[in-house]
Scaffold this motif. Sequence first.
Motif, short mmCIF file in Angstrom:
data_model
loop_
_atom_site.label_atom_id
_atom_site.label_comp_id
_atom_site.label_asym_id
_atom_site.label_seq_id
_atom_site.Cartn_x
_atom_site.Cartn_y
_atom_site.Cartn_z
N LEU A 182 -23.89 -34.45 20.68
CA LEU A 182 -22.55 -33.94 20.34
C LEU A 182 -21.95 -33.15 21.50
CD1 LEU A 182 -22.82 -32.83 16.59
CD2 LEU A 182 -21.45 -34.69 17.55
N ILE A 183 -22.77 -32.33 22.14
CA ILE A 183 -22.29 -31.54 23.29
C ILE A 183 -21.83 -32.48 24.41
CG2 ILE A 183 -23.01 -29.97 25.13
CD1 ILE A 183 -24.88 -28.64 23.06
N LEU A 184 -22.62 -33.51 24.68
CA LEU A 184 -22.26 -34.45 25.74
C LEU A 184 -20.99 -35.22 25.39
CD1 LEU A 184 -25.84 -35.82 26.52
CD2 LEU A 184 -24.43 -34.43 28.04
N LEU A 185 -20.82 -35.58 24.13
CA LEU A 185 -19.62 -36.30 23.71
C LEU A 185 -18.37 -35.43 23.89
CD1 LEU A 185 -20.82 -38.08 20.44
CD2 LEU A 185 -20.56 -39.07 22.70
N LEU A 186 -18.47 -34.15 23.56
CA LEU A 186 -17.33 -33.24 23.71
C LEU A 186 -16.96 -33.07 25.18
CD1 LEU A 186 -18.26 -30.52 21.04
CD2 LEU A 186 -16.42 -32.22 20.91
N VAL A 187 -17.97 -32.98 26.05
CA VAL A 187 -17.70 -32.88 27.49
C VAL A 187 -16.99 -34.13 27.99
CG1 VAL A 187 -18.79 -32.75 29.77
CG2 VAL A 187 -19.61 -31.29 27.92
N SER A 188 -17.41 -35.30 27.50
CA SER A 188 -16.78 -36.56 27.90
C SER A 188 -15.31 -36.61 27.49
CB SER A 188 -17.53 -37.75 27.26
OG SER A 188 -18.86 -37.79 27.70
N ILE A 189 -15.03 -36.20 26.26
CA ILE A 189 -13.64 -36.19 25.78
C ILE A 189 -12.79 -35.25 26.63
CG2 ILE A 189 -12.15 -35.48 23.85
CD1 ILE A 189 -14.30 -36.50 21.96
N PHE A 190 -13.35 -34.10 27.01
CA PHE A 190 -12.63 -33.11 27.82
C PHE A 190 -12.26 -33.70 29.18
CE2 PHE A 190 -12.90 -29.77 31.09
CZ PHE A 190 -11.84 -28.96 30.69
N LEU A 191 -13.21 -34.39 29.83
CA LEU A 191 -12.94 -34.95 31.16
C LEU A 191 -11.94 -36.11 31.09
CD1 LEU A 191 -16.34 -34.88 33.04
CD2 LEU A 191 -14.26 -33.68 33.63
N ILE A 192 -12.06 -36.95 30.08
CA ILE A 192 -11.09 -38.04 29.91
C ILE A 192 -9.69 -37.46 29.70
CG2 ILE A 192 -10.36 -39.91 28.37
CD1 ILE A 192 -13.34 -40.50 27.91
N SER A 193 -9.62 -36.41 28.91
CA SER A 193 -8.34 -35.75 28.64
C SER A 193 -7.72 -35.22 29.93
CB SER A 193 -8.56 -34.61 27.64
OG SER A 193 -7.36 -33.92 27.40
N ASN A 194 -8.53 -34.60 30.79
CA ASN A 194 -8.03 -34.08 32.07
C ASN A 194 -7.53 -35.21 32.97
OD1 ASN A 194 -8.50 -31.46 31.44
ND2 ASN A 194 -10.40 -31.25 32.61
N THR A 195 -8.28 -36.32 32.99
CA THR A 195 -7.87 -37.46 33.82
C THR A 195 -6.50 -37.99 33.39
OG1 THR A 195 -10.19 -38.07 34.12
CG2 THR A 195 -8.55 -39.77 34.60
N ILE A 196 -6.31 -38.15 32.09
CA ILE A 196 -5.05 -38.69 31.58
C ILE A 196 -3.91 -37.69 31.75
CG2 ILE A 196 -3.88 -39.45 29.46
CD1 ILE A 196 -6.59 -40.68 28.64
N THR A 197 -4.21 -36.39 31.66
CA THR A 197 -3.20 -35.36 31.88
C THR A 197 -2.63 -35.45 33.29
OG1 THR A 197 -4.28 -33.87 30.33
CG2 THR A 197 -2.76 -32.87 31.89
N ILE A 198 -3.52 -35.68 34.26
CA ILE A 198 -3.07 -35.83 35.65
C ILE A 198 -2.19 -37.06 35.79
CG2 ILE A 198 -3.86 -36.31 38.00
CD1 ILE A 198 -6.32 -34.59 37.33
N GLY A 199 -2.59 -38.16 35.13
CA GLY A 199 -1.78 -39.37 35.17
C GLY A 199 -0.39 -39.16 34.59
N ILE A 200 -0.30 -38.40 33.54
CA ILE A 200 1.00 -38.09 32.92
C ILE A 200 1.86 -37.26 33.86
CG2 ILE A 200 2.12 -36.81 31.05
CD1 ILE A 200 -0.24 -37.65 29.27
N THR A 201 1.23 -36.29 34.52
CA THR A 201 1.96 -35.42 35.45
C THR A 201 2.52 -36.22 36.62
OG1 THR A 201 0.48 -33.59 34.88
CG2 THR A 201 1.76 -33.36 36.90
N VAL A 202 1.71 -37.14 37.16
CA VAL A 202 2.14 -37.95 38.30
C VAL A 202 3.33 -38.84 37.91
CG1 VAL A 202 1.43 -39.84 39.83
CG2 VAL A 202 -0.11 -37.91 39.43
N ARG A 203 3.34 -39.34 36.69
CA ARG A 203 4.37 -40.29 36.27
C ARG A 203 5.46 -39.64 35.41
NH1 ARG A 203 2.22 -45.13 33.22
NH2 ARG A 203 4.33 -45.89 33.70
#
Length: 303
Positions: A182-203
């Motif tokens: 569960l801890i690893l899954l939450l960390v994965s969701i956090f990093l994916i969220s950050n990646t997509i946030t950057i993509g939104i900012t760029v576009r």
Amino acid sequence: MRISSFFYSIRQGIKNIRRNMLFSLASIGTIVSCLFLFGIFYCIIVNFRTAMKDMESTVTISVFFDEDISDENIRMIGEQIRLRPEVNTMDFISADQAWEEYARTHYEDDYDTAMAAFAGDNPLKNSASYKISLKTLDNQSEFVQYLKSLPGVRKTLSSEVTADGISALNSIVTYASIGIVLILLLVSIFLISNTITIGITVRKEEIGIMKLIGATNFFVRAPFIVEGIVIGLVGSMIPLILVYYMYDTVIQYVIGRFKVMQKLFAFVPANEIFAVLIPVSAAIGIGLGLIGSILTTRKHLKV
């Protein structure tokens, strides 16, 4: 969604991954690490549970009857016990079988002499019994109490300490594995969220123009959802390959190096494990990407 829009979303999602390659790789790497550990834990847990199942089958309960009880009453007691849902296996041990087993164990070198000395006079004539194994040891205490309440039952023999120890070990391993995953899954969701946030900012400017010319909310969000799904899917495939070869190599090494392990422990075949692990890992990877992308677009895309 039209076919052209569908393919546009896929192209844009892949472009987003390439634009933010560093963060995309970080997200994929986290999912790979997460599902790699998940795969290892799953292999360990499946083999552990198989070993526990084998061990549980060796933990038996013996039921002895009142002296001079009739064979018919013994059979009726057996039918009552057999109807219980907890029962896995049940074998009847006659008094003659009990004496033969006792003689083989305690008079190994003088078995024939012992059998001849007591010929026609079984010293264990009141030792007929049912030997019972349960599907799970969690409710052994309640089952033993039920056996003691049956008319005609003189006594029962069971190992409560062993049963409690196996059940406790099962629970500890299960809860610890769930917590780590569960801890690893939450960390994965956090990093994916950050990646997509950057993509939104760029576009951001491009998204604003798309909205001005009438693009729907789903059309704007779709590329980012595709991005999350692709990251999750790629991240789920890599650890499956690694875990498969690692599991197969470890089994071959252990069996080749420690021959005695084949007699003491039966490893679950890789094909049996991965028939479950492949779809589960793929579903987790895609699910992580989907959840991370949906949560992020809802938070940062005011469309």
